[in-house]
Design a protein around this motif. Structure first.
Motif, mmCIF file in Angstrom:
data_model
loop_
_atom_site.group_PDB
_atom_site.id
_atom_site.type_symbol
_atom_site.label_atom_id
_atom_site.label_comp_id
_atom_site.label_asym_id
_atom_site.label_seq_id
_atom_site.Cartn_x
_atom_site.Cartn_y
_atom_site.Cartn_z
ATOM 1 N N ARG A 117 0.836 -1.202 0.000
ATOM 2 C CA ARG A 117 0.000 0.000 0.000
ATOM 3 C C ARG A 117 0.874 1.257 0.000
ATOM 4 N N LYS A 118 0.462 2.252 -0.744
ATOM 5 C CA LYS A 118 1.214 3.504 -0.798
ATOM 6 C C LYS A 118 1.237 4.186 0.566
ATOM 7 N N ARG A 119 2.357 4.789 0.884
ATOM 8 C CA ARG A 119 2.592 5.604 2.079
ATOM 9 C C ARG A 119 2.650 4.796 3.370
ATOM 10 N N VAL A 120 1.717 3.871 3.585
ATOM 11 C CA VAL A 120 1.682 3.144 4.854
ATOM 12 C C VAL A 120 2.171 1.708 4.716
ATOM 13 N N GLY A 121 2.693 1.345 3.531
ATOM 14 C CA GLY A 121 3.171 -0.006 3.291
ATOM 15 C C GLY A 121 4.688 -0.084 3.240
ATOM 16 N N LEU A 122 5.228 -1.175 3.733
ATOM 17 C CA LEU A 122 6.677 -1.374 3.818
ATOM 18 C C LEU A 122 7.377 -1.205 2.478
ATOM 19 N N PHE A 123 6.823 -1.812 1.433
ATOM 20 C CA PHE A 123 7.551 -1.849 0.164
ATOM 21 C C PHE A 123 7.622 -0.484 -0.516
ATOM 22 N N SER A 124 6.644 0.378 -0.257
ATOM 23 C CA SER A 124 6.746 1.729 -0.809
ATOM 24 C C SER A 124 7.904 2.483 -0.162
ATOM 25 N N HIS A 125 8.172 2.191 1.106
ATOM 26 C CA HIS A 125 9.317 2.811 1.787
ATOM 27 C C HIS A 125 10.633 2.193 1.324
#
Length: 215
Positions: A117-125
Protein backbone atom coordinates in the motif's frame (compact mmCIF):
# COMPACT_ATOMS: atom_id res chain seq x y z
CA UNK A 1 -6.86 -23.71 11.89
CA UNK A 2 -8.03 -20.73 9.89
CA UNK A 3 -7.64 -17.33 11.55
CA UNK A 4 -8.21 -13.78 10.36
CA UNK A 5 -5.08 -12.09 11.75
CA UNK A 6 -6.02 -8.46 11.05
CA UNK A 7 -9.30 -6.95 12.27
CA UNK A 8 -10.45 -3.74 13.94
CA UNK A 9 -13.35 -3.07 16.28
CA UNK A 10 -14.89 0.12 17.63
CA UNK A 11 -11.84 0.32 19.90
CA UNK A 12 -9.95 1.65 16.85
CA UNK A 13 -10.65 5.26 15.96
CA UNK A 14 -11.80 4.28 12.46
CA UNK A 15 -13.46 0.98 13.38
CA UNK A 16 -17.24 0.58 13.21
CA UNK A 17 -17.63 -3.08 14.17
CA UNK A 18 -18.60 -4.45 17.55
CA UNK A 19 -16.81 -7.68 18.41
CA UNK A 20 -20.02 -9.60 19.06
CA UNK A 21 -21.33 -8.53 15.66
CA UNK A 22 -18.23 -10.03 14.06
CA UNK A 23 -19.07 -13.30 15.80
CA UNK A 24 -22.70 -13.18 14.68
CA UNK A 25 -21.67 -12.45 11.08
CA UNK A 26 -19.20 -15.34 10.97
CA UNK A 27 -21.86 -17.76 12.15
CA UNK A 28 -24.67 -16.30 10.03
CA UNK A 29 -22.58 -16.45 6.85
CA UNK A 30 -21.06 -19.81 7.82
CA UNK A 31 -17.55 -18.51 7.23
CA UNK A 32 -14.87 -21.18 7.76
CA UNK A 33 -12.98 -19.09 10.32
CA UNK A 34 -11.93 -20.64 13.62
CA UNK A 35 -11.29 -17.21 15.08
CA UNK A 36 -9.85 -13.75 14.58
CA UNK A 37 -7.32 -11.34 16.04
CA UNK A 38 -8.22 -7.77 17.02
CA UNK A 39 -5.36 -5.49 15.96
CA UNK A 40 -6.42 -2.08 17.21
CA UNK A 41 -4.62 1.00 15.90
CA UNK A 42 -1.83 2.59 17.98
CA UNK A 43 -2.83 0.86 21.22
CA UNK A 44 -3.17 -2.44 22.99
CA UNK A 45 -6.55 -3.13 24.56
CA UNK A 46 -5.71 -4.46 28.01
CA UNK A 47 -9.23 -4.13 29.41
CA UNK A 48 -11.65 -6.02 27.17
CA UNK A 49 -12.44 -9.65 27.98
CA UNK A 50 -14.06 -11.62 25.18
CA UNK A 51 -14.11 -15.07 26.78
CA UNK A 52 -17.90 -15.08 27.03
CA UNK A 53 -18.12 -14.47 23.27
CA UNK A 54 -15.58 -17.21 22.61
CA UNK A 55 -17.74 -19.64 24.57
CA UNK A 56 -21.04 -18.52 23.05
CA UNK A 57 -19.90 -18.57 19.42
CA UNK A 58 -17.16 -21.22 19.63
CA UNK A 59 -14.56 -18.84 18.19
CA UNK A 60 -11.04 -17.92 19.24
CA UNK A 61 -10.73 -14.16 19.85
CA UNK A 62 -7.22 -12.83 20.44
CA UNK A 63 -5.83 -9.33 20.88
CA UNK A 64 -2.82 -7.73 19.20
CA UNK A 65 -1.92 -4.27 17.90
CA UNK A 66 -1.23 -2.32 14.72
CA UNK A 67 1.52 0.25 15.24
CA UNK A 68 2.83 2.91 12.89
CA UNK A 69 6.52 3.13 12.02
CA UNK A 70 8.85 5.07 9.78
CA UNK A 71 8.50 2.19 7.29
CA UNK A 72 4.73 1.79 7.44
CA UNK A 73 2.27 -0.13 9.60
CA UNK A 74 3.28 -3.22 11.56
CA UNK A 75 1.14 -5.83 13.33
CA UNK A 76 2.45 -6.96 16.72
CA UNK A 77 1.25 -10.27 18.16
CA UNK A 78 2.03 -11.29 21.73
CA UNK A 79 1.99 -7.83 23.29
CA UNK A 80 2.92 -7.99 26.98
CA UNK A 81 3.83 -5.64 29.82
CA UNK A 82 7.51 -5.58 28.84
CA UNK A 83 6.70 -4.52 25.30
CA UNK A 84 4.19 -1.91 26.44
CA UNK A 85 6.92 -0.43 28.64
CA UNK A 86 9.45 -0.46 25.81
CA UNK A 87 7.34 1.17 23.06
CA UNK A 88 4.99 4.13 22.88
CA UNK A 89 2.21 2.51 20.88
CA UNK A 90 0.61 5.91 20.20
CA UNK A 91 3.73 7.20 18.39
CA UNK A 92 3.04 7.41 14.65
CA UNK A 93 6.76 7.40 13.74
CA UNK A 94 8.17 4.51 15.72
CA UNK A 95 11.51 3.34 14.28
CA UNK A 96 10.82 -0.01 12.65
CA UNK A 97 14.20 -1.33 13.78
CA UNK A 98 13.19 -0.65 17.38
CA UNK A 99 9.78 -2.29 16.96
CA UNK A 100 11.29 -5.43 15.46
CA UNK A 101 14.07 -5.67 18.03
CA UNK A 102 11.88 -5.00 21.07
CA UNK A 103 9.20 -7.40 19.87
CA UNK A 104 11.78 -10.16 19.55
CA UNK A 105 13.33 -9.32 22.92
CA UNK A 106 9.93 -9.46 24.63
CA UNK A 107 8.84 -12.71 23.00
CA UNK A 108 6.36 -11.10 20.61
CA UNK A 109 6.08 -11.36 16.81
CA UNK A 110 6.10 -8.25 14.61
CA UNK A 111 5.27 -8.26 10.90
CA UNK A 112 4.48 -5.41 8.47
CA UNK A 113 0.92 -5.34 7.14
CA UNK A 114 -0.39 -4.31 3.70
CA UNK A 115 3.21 -3.78 2.52
CA UNK A 116 2.10 -3.00 -1.03
CA UNK A 117 0.00 0.00 0.00
CA UNK A 118 1.21 3.50 -0.80
CA UNK A 119 2.59 5.60 2.08
CA UNK A 120 1.68 3.14 4.85
CA UNK A 121 3.17 -0.01 3.29
CA UNK A 122 6.68 -1.37 3.82
CA UNK A 123 7.55 -1.85 0.16
CA UNK A 124 6.75 1.73 -0.81
CA UNK A 125 9.32 2.81 1.79
CA UNK A 126 11.81 0.28 0.44
CA UNK A 127 11.69 2.14 -2.86
CA UNK A 128 12.91 5.31 -1.14
CA UNK A 129 14.91 4.16 1.89
CA UNK A 130 16.20 0.67 1.19
CA UNK A 131 15.56 -2.72 2.75
CA UNK A 132 15.17 -3.22 6.51
CA UNK A 133 17.13 -6.00 8.18
CA UNK A 134 15.07 -8.15 10.52
CA UNK A 135 11.89 -8.38 8.43
CA UNK A 136 11.05 -11.99 7.60
CA UNK A 137 7.24 -12.10 7.42
CA UNK A 138 4.68 -9.74 5.89
CA UNK A 139 0.95 -9.66 5.23
CA UNK A 140 0.66 -10.51 1.53
CA UNK A 141 -3.15 -10.78 1.33
CA UNK A 142 -5.18 -7.93 2.80
CA UNK A 143 -8.95 -7.63 2.48
CA UNK A 144 -8.74 -3.85 2.15
CA UNK A 145 -6.28 -3.81 -0.73
CA UNK A 146 -7.08 -2.14 -4.02
CA UNK A 147 -6.21 -3.94 -7.29
CA UNK A 148 -2.48 -4.37 -7.69
CA UNK A 149 -1.47 -3.99 -4.04
CA UNK A 150 -1.62 -7.66 -3.05
CA UNK A 151 -0.03 -8.69 -6.33
CA UNK A 152 2.93 -6.42 -5.60
CA UNK A 153 3.09 -7.65 -2.01
CA UNK A 154 3.17 -11.28 -3.13
CA UNK A 155 5.84 -10.67 -5.75
CA UNK A 156 8.11 -8.58 -3.55
CA UNK A 157 7.77 -11.00 -0.65
CA UNK A 158 8.75 -13.87 -2.92
CA UNK A 159 11.70 -11.91 -4.31
CA UNK A 160 12.94 -11.11 -0.80
CA UNK A 161 12.29 -14.56 0.67
CA UNK A 162 9.67 -13.34 3.14
CA UNK A 163 6.94 -15.58 4.50
CA UNK A 164 3.40 -14.32 3.91
CA UNK A 165 0.13 -14.33 5.86
CA UNK A 166 -3.36 -12.97 5.28
CA UNK A 167 -5.89 -10.81 7.12
CA UNK A 168 -9.07 -8.96 6.26
CA UNK A 169 -8.12 -5.58 7.77
CA UNK A 170 -11.84 -5.32 8.46
CA UNK A 171 -13.23 -2.15 9.99
CA UNK A 172 -16.88 -3.07 9.37
CA UNK A 173 -18.59 -6.36 10.10
CA UNK A 174 -19.17 -7.50 6.52
CA UNK A 175 -15.45 -7.40 5.67
CA UNK A 176 -14.22 -9.95 8.18
CA UNK A 177 -12.82 -13.11 6.66
CA UNK A 178 -12.06 -11.70 3.21
CA UNK A 179 -8.49 -12.89 3.76
CA UNK A 180 -7.09 -15.12 6.48
CA UNK A 181 -4.20 -17.38 7.45
CA UNK A 182 -4.27 -21.16 7.53
CA UNK A 183 -2.21 -23.03 10.11
CA UNK A 184 -2.57 -26.60 8.81
CA UNK A 185 -0.86 -28.47 11.65
CA UNK A 186 -1.53 -26.20 14.60
CA UNK A 187 -4.05 -26.07 17.43
CA UNK A 188 -4.03 -22.46 18.60
CA UNK A 189 -5.84 -21.57 21.82
CA UNK A 190 -3.89 -18.53 23.05
CA UNK A 191 -1.72 -15.63 21.95
CA UNK A 192 1.36 -17.59 22.98
CA UNK A 193 0.28 -20.42 20.70
CA UNK A 194 -0.17 -17.93 17.86
CA UNK A 195 3.29 -16.43 18.37
CA UNK A 196 4.80 -19.93 18.37
CA UNK A 197 2.92 -20.85 15.19
CA UNK A 198 3.99 -17.68 13.40
CA UNK A 199 7.57 -18.15 14.53
CA UNK A 200 7.48 -21.75 13.30
CA UNK A 201 6.52 -20.55 9.83
CA UNK A 202 4.08 -23.32 8.90
CA UNK A 203 1.20 -21.21 7.60
CA UNK A 204 -0.17 -19.82 4.37
CA UNK A 205 -2.30 -16.86 3.29
CA UNK A 206 -5.84 -17.61 2.12
CA UNK A 207 -8.25 -15.45 0.13
CA UNK A 208 -11.93 -16.00 0.90
CA UNK A 209 -13.16 -13.03 -1.12
CA UNK A 210 -15.27 -15.03 -3.57
CA UNK A 211 -16.77 -17.23 -0.87
CA UNK A 212 -17.56 -14.26 1.36
CA UNK A 213 -19.14 -12.22 -1.42
CA UNK A 214 -21.34 -15.09 -2.65
CA UNK A 215 -23.02 -15.70 0.72
Amino acid sequence: MLLDLHTHSVKSDDGRAKVENYCKWIRKKELPLDGFVLTEHRQFDTNSDYRHLEDEYDLLILKASEVETDFGHVLVFGVNDDLLAALDFSDIRLPIDTVLAEAERCGAFAAPCHPGRKRVGLFSHYEEQGIVDGVHTVEVLNGGSIPGEDEWSLQRAEDLGYRGFGGSDSHVVSRIGLCATEFPDEIITSVDDLVDALTGGNFQPISLRAETEIK
